[in-house]
Design a protein around this motif. Structure first.
Motif, PDB file in Angstrom:
ATOM      1  N   ILE A   1      44.154  51.562  40.305  1.00 15.95           N
ATOM      2  CA  ILE A   1      42.934  50.790  40.034  1.00 15.95           C
ATOM      3  C   ILE A   1      43.165  49.716  38.968  1.00 15.95           C
ATOM      4  CG2 ILE A   1      40.552  50.914  39.178  1.00 15.95           C
ATOM      5  CD1 ILE A   1      40.851  51.979  42.004  1.00 15.95           C
ATOM      6  N   PRO A   2      43.829  50.042  37.827  1.00 15.34           N
ATOM      7  CA  PRO A   2      44.070  48.998  36.819  1.00 15.34           C
ATOM      8  C   PRO A   2      44.965  47.867  37.315  1.00 15.34           C
ATOM      9  CG  PRO A   2      44.338  51.178  35.853  1.00 15.34           C
ATOM     10  CD  PRO A   2      44.258  51.368  37.340  1.00 15.34           C
ATOM     11  N   SER A   3      45.835  48.144  38.288  1.00 22.63           N
ATOM     12  CA  SER A   3      46.785  47.128  38.753  1.00 22.63           C
ATOM     13  C   SER A   3      46.194  46.198  39.813  1.00 22.63           C
ATOM     14  CB  SER A   3      48.039  47.798  39.327  1.00 22.63           C
ATOM     15  OG  SER A   3      47.739  48.482  40.529  1.00 22.63           O
ATOM     16  N   VAL A   4      45.024  46.560  40.358  1.00 21.13           N
ATOM     17  CA  VAL A   4      44.390  45.711  41.375  1.00 21.13           C
ATOM     18  C   VAL A   4      43.870  44.439  40.708  1.00 21.13           C
ATOM     19  CG1 VAL A   4      42.490  45.530  43.051  1.00 21.13           C
ATOM     20  CG2 VAL A   4      43.751  47.684  42.802  1.00 21.13           C
ATOM     21  N   PRO A   5      44.202  43.256  41.245  1.00 18.02           N
ATOM     22  CA  PRO A   5      43.741  41.999  40.625  1.00 18.02           C
ATOM     23  C   PRO A   5      42.228  41.828  40.741  1.00 18.02           C
ATOM     24  CG  PRO A   5      44.810  41.567  42.737  1.00 18.02           C
ATOM     25  CD  PRO A   5      45.054  43.017  42.429  1.00 18.02           C
ATOM     26  N   ASP A   6      41.643  41.058  39.820  1.00 16.65           N
ATOM     27  CA  ASP A   6      40.194  40.835  39.832  1.00 16.65           C
ATOM     28  C   ASP A   6      39.738  40.093  41.079  1.00 16.65           C
ATOM     29  OD1 ASP A   6      39.847  42.132  37.429  1.00 16.65           O
ATOM     30  OD2 ASP A   6      40.104  40.310  36.238  1.00 16.65           O
ATOM     31  N   GLU A   7      40.570  39.208  41.596  1.00 20.24           N
ATOM     32  CA  GLU A   7      40.278  38.503  42.846  1.00 20.24           C
ATOM     33  C   GLU A   7      41.305  38.910  43.895  1.00 20.24           C
ATOM     34  OE1 GLU A   7      39.923  34.314  42.364  1.00 20.24           O
ATOM     35  OE2 GLU A   7      38.292  34.454  40.887  1.00 20.24           O
ATOM     36  N   LEU A   8      40.825  39.549  44.978  1.00 20.65           N
ATOM     37  CA  LEU A   8      41.728  40.084  45.995  1.00 20.65           C
ATOM     38  C   LEU A   8      42.172  39.014  46.981  1.00 20.65           C
ATOM     39  CD1 LEU A   8      39.895  43.458  46.720  1.00 20.65           C
ATOM     40  CD2 LEU A   8      41.813  43.048  45.184  1.00 20.65           C
ATOM     41  N   PHE A   9      41.192  38.343  47.613  1.00 26.67           N
ATOM     42  CA  PHE A   9      41.519  37.270  48.558  1.00 26.67           C
ATOM     43  C   PHE A   9      40.260  36.438  48.802  1.00 26.67           C
ATOM     44  CE2 PHE A   9      40.504  41.132  50.927  1.00 26.67           C
ATOM     45  CZ  PHE A   9      39.525  40.710  51.812  1.00 26.67           C
ATOM     46  N   GLU A  10      40.427  35.333  49.534  1.00 27.09           N
ATOM     47  CA  GLU A  10      39.316  34.419  49.798  1.00 27.09           C
ATOM     48  C   GLU A  10      39.193  34.161  51.289  1.00 27.09           C
ATOM     49  OE1 GLU A  10      38.000  29.842  48.611  1.00 27.09           O
ATOM     50  OE2 GLU A  10      39.411  30.966  47.345  1.00 27.09           O
ATOM     51  N   VAL A  11      37.965  34.200  51.813  1.00 31.49           N
ATOM     52  CA  VAL A  11      37.718  33.944  53.229  1.00 31.49           C
ATOM     53  C   VAL A  11      36.654  32.858  53.353  1.00 31.49           C
ATOM     54  CG1 VAL A  11      37.004  34.928  55.442  1.00 31.49           C
ATOM     55  CG2 VAL A  11      38.272  36.339  53.808  1.00 31.49           C
ATOM     56  N   ASN A  12      37.049  31.679  53.828  1.00 31.18           N
ATOM     57  CA  ASN A  12      36.115  30.551  53.998  1.00 31.18           C
ATOM     58  C   ASN A  12      35.299  30.275  52.737  1.00 31.18           C
ATOM     59  OD1 ASN A  12      36.913  30.181  56.706  1.00 31.18           O
ATOM     60  ND2 ASN A  12      35.425  31.702  57.420  1.00 31.18           N
ATOM     61  N   GLY A  13      35.966  30.291  51.615  1.00 36.45           N
ATOM     62  CA  GLY A  13      35.292  30.005  50.350  1.00 36.45           C
ATOM     63  C   GLY A  13      34.630  31.206  49.699  1.00 36.45           C
ATOM     64  N   PHE A  14      34.591  32.346  50.417  1.00 40.72           N
ATOM     65  CA  PHE A  14      33.990  33.568  49.869  1.00 40.72           C
ATOM     66  C   PHE A  14      35.079  34.409  49.211  1.00 40.72           C
ATOM     67  CE2 PHE A  14      32.654  38.033  50.170  1.00 40.72           C
ATOM     68  CZ  PHE A  14      31.395  37.958  49.590  1.00 40.72           C
ATOM     69  N   VAL A  15      34.964  34.597  47.898  1.00 38.37           N
ATOM     70  CA  VAL A  15      35.982  35.326  47.145  1.00 38.37           C
ATOM     71  C   VAL A  15      35.677  36.827  47.141  1.00 38.37           C
ATOM     72  CG1 VAL A  15      37.107  35.608  44.908  1.00 38.37           C
ATOM     73  CG2 VAL A  15      36.379  33.331  45.660  1.00 38.37           C
ATOM     74  N   VAL A  16      36.621  37.597  47.630  1.00 38.31           N
ATOM     75  CA  VAL A  16      36.485  39.063  47.611  1.00 38.31           C
ATOM     76  C   VAL A  16      37.106  39.557  46.312  1.00 38.31           C
ATOM     77  CG1 VAL A  16      37.075  41.228  48.745  1.00 38.31           C
ATOM     78  CG2 VAL A  16      36.572  39.197  50.121  1.00 38.31           C
ATOM     79  N   THR A  17      36.259  40.058  45.421  1.00 42.71           N
ATOM     80  CA  THR A  17      36.721  40.510  44.110  1.00 42.71           C
ATOM     81  C   THR A  17      37.037  42.006  44.117  1.00 42.71           C
ATOM     82  OG1 THR A  17      34.480  41.022  43.351  1.00 42.71           O
ATOM     83  CG2 THR A  17      35.271  38.763  43.007  1.00 42.71           C
ATOM     84  N   LYS A  18      37.656  42.445  43.033  1.00 39.03           N
ATOM     85  CA  LYS A  18      37.966  43.861  42.851  1.00 39.03           C
ATOM     86  C   LYS A  18      36.692  44.695  42.865  1.00 39.03           C
ATOM     87  CE  LYS A  18      40.184  46.886  39.396  1.00 39.03           C
ATOM     88  NZ  LYS A  18      40.981  46.869  38.149  1.00 39.03           N
ATOM     89  N   ASN A  19      35.654  44.241  42.137  1.00 32.29           N
ATOM     90  CA  ASN A  19      34.395  44.981  42.082  1.00 32.29           C
ATOM     91  C   ASN A  19      33.735  45.065  43.451  1.00 32.29           C
ATOM     92  OD1 ASN A  19      34.684  45.387  39.363  1.00 32.29           O
ATOM     93  ND2 ASN A  19      33.374  43.683  38.756  1.00 32.29           N
ATOM     94  N   LEU A  20      33.775  43.951  44.193  1.00 30.81           N
ATOM     95  CA  LEU A  20      33.208  43.948  45.548  1.00 30.81           C
ATOM     96  C   LEU A  20      33.960  44.923  46.439  1.00 30.81           C
ATOM     97  CD1 LEU A  20      31.406  42.830  47.805  1.00 30.81           C
ATOM     98  CD2 LEU A  20      33.055  40.960  48.086  1.00 30.81           C
ATOM     99  N   GLY A  21      35.289  44.899  46.343  1.00 29.17           N
ATOM    100  CA  GLY A  21      36.103  45.799  47.160  1.00 29.17           C
ATOM    101  C   GLY A  21      35.790  47.262  46.881  1.00 29.17           C
ATOM    102  N   ILE A  22      35.631  47.610  45.599  1.00 28.38           N
ATOM    103  CA  ILE A  22      35.320  49.001  45.228  1.00 28.38           C
ATOM    104  C   ILE A  22      33.974  49.410  45.801  1.00 28.38           C
ATOM    105  CG2 ILE A  22      34.694  50.505  43.292  1.00 28.38           C
ATOM    106  CD1 ILE A  22      36.857  49.080  41.652  1.00 28.38           C
ATOM    107  N   MET A  23      32.950  48.543  45.647  1.00 28.16           N
ATOM    108  CA  MET A  23      31.606  48.893  46.115  1.00 28.16           C
ATOM    109  C   MET A  23      31.528  48.946  47.639  1.00 28.16           C
ATOM    110  SD  MET A  23      30.106  49.667  43.421  1.00 28.16           S
ATOM    111  CE  MET A  23      28.533  50.087  44.211  1.00 28.16           C
ATOM    112  N   MET A  24      32.251  48.075  48.322  1.00 30.51           N
ATOM    113  CA  MET A  24      32.260  48.105  49.788  1.00 30.51           C
ATOM    114  C   MET A  24      32.943  49.367  50.296  1.00 30.51           C
ATOM    115  SD  MET A  24      30.623  45.521  51.021  1.00 30.51           S
ATOM    116  CE  MET A  24      31.209  45.323  52.683  1.00 30.51           C
ATOM    117  N   PHE A  25      34.062  49.731  49.668  1.00 32.88           N
ATOM    118  CA  PHE A  25      34.760  50.958  50.056  1.00 32.88           C
ATOM    119  C   PHE A  25      33.866  52.166  49.783  1.00 32.88           C
ATOM    120  CE2 PHE A  25      38.268  54.166  49.082  1.00 32.88           C
ATOM    121  CZ  PHE A  25      38.514  54.418  50.421  1.00 32.88           C
TER     122      PHE A  25
END
Length: 266
Positions: A94-118
């Motif tokens: 978890i600490p090693s996951v970057p704050d910004e994971l990837f971007e899709v059509n201008g939409f930035v998928v962040t670490k916090n978003l990824g955790i909450m979606m999972f």
């Protein structure tokens, strides 16, 4: 203390109440309460959730141990791989996951978003399990016993999920113990609480390496949850837990969908 904080601490009591009434599921509410009602960062929320879940499960585990319901051999076979996976997930992954994971059509998928979606996806699976209420039962005719290697593999997977989302994973552990360890339903539930307590608290220890814990908040919050457990155990004498579990399953399903909607529309 404002109205939102009051609702958040009321939620702590509700977490324990549901655990006491239906033997699981309440921990799935911990992260949403910490994130949406008390405005904690998802990473901190999942860490605090592990402490709340572990402490609450420990109360139930001690009670079951006194009644001789915990299968310790199976518990440690399952718990050791699981807590290794949880600890490594919380302390290093978890600490090693970057704050910004990837971007899709201008939409930035962040670490916090990824955790909450999972977490929301895990909630949906938990909800379906509670609504369907299709945990298999062991019968005398059921002779096949899968190798312990499969139990260990499942425990590693569940350990990762528990570490990632901060939920106890009881809804995953109980069916696994029934199918792969051939425990009766009552022993599986009792043994699951013991495993959840160990795994969650060890996972929280992984967080303590890099997280400043607000004990002034966490202890009262956890204490309210434990009080809720005793209230739930008392109420379970008068309320049908099986019917309540299905109703709660629908609530968790709605919450999971809500989290997905909220996170994608921020």
């Amino acid at each position: 203390m404002d109205i939102v904080e009051i609702l958040g601490f009321t939620g702590a009591f509700l977490i324990g109440l549901i655990l006491g009434l239906i033997g699981g599921g309440g921990s799935i509410l911990t992260v949403p309460i910490l994130v949406y009602a008390l405005s904690f960062n998802p990473v901190i929320a999942t860490a605090y959730s592990l402490f709340v879940v572990g402490s609450s499960a420990a109360v139930g585990a001690i009670k079951n141990m006194m009644k001789g319901k915990v299968d310790f051999k199976t518990a440690f076979t399952f718990a050791i791989p699981a807590f290794i996976a949880i600890y490594l997930t919380r302390a290093f992954l978890i600490p090693s996951v970057p704050d910004e994971l990837f971007e899709v059509n201008g939409f930035v998928v962040t670490k916090n978003l990824g955790i909450m979606m999972f977490f929301a996806i895990v909630m949906l699976f938990a909800a379906i399990g509670m609504i369907a209420h299709n945990t298999p039962r062991v019968t005398q005719e059921y002779k096949y016993q899968p190798p312990k290697l499969l139990l260990i593999i499942y425990s590693l997977i569940i350990g990762f999920v528990t570490g990632a989302v901060g939920a106890g994973g009881g809804f995953l552990i109980v069916p696994t113990l029934v199918i792969f360890a051939k425990l009766s339903m009552k022993k599986a539930v009792a043994t699951s609480l013991f495993i959840v307590a160990i795994n969650s608290l060890i996972g929280f220890m992984g967080d303590m390496q890099h997280t400043a814990v607000e004990w002034g908040f966490l202890i009262p919050f956890t204490s309210l949850s434990i009080v809720g457990i005793f209230a739930g155990i008392w109420l379970s004498k008068f309320i049908d837990g099986k019917k309540l579990k299905k109703v709660f399953g629908w609530f968790v399903l709605i919450m999971g969908v809500y989290i997905i909607y909220k996170e994608l529309t921020r």
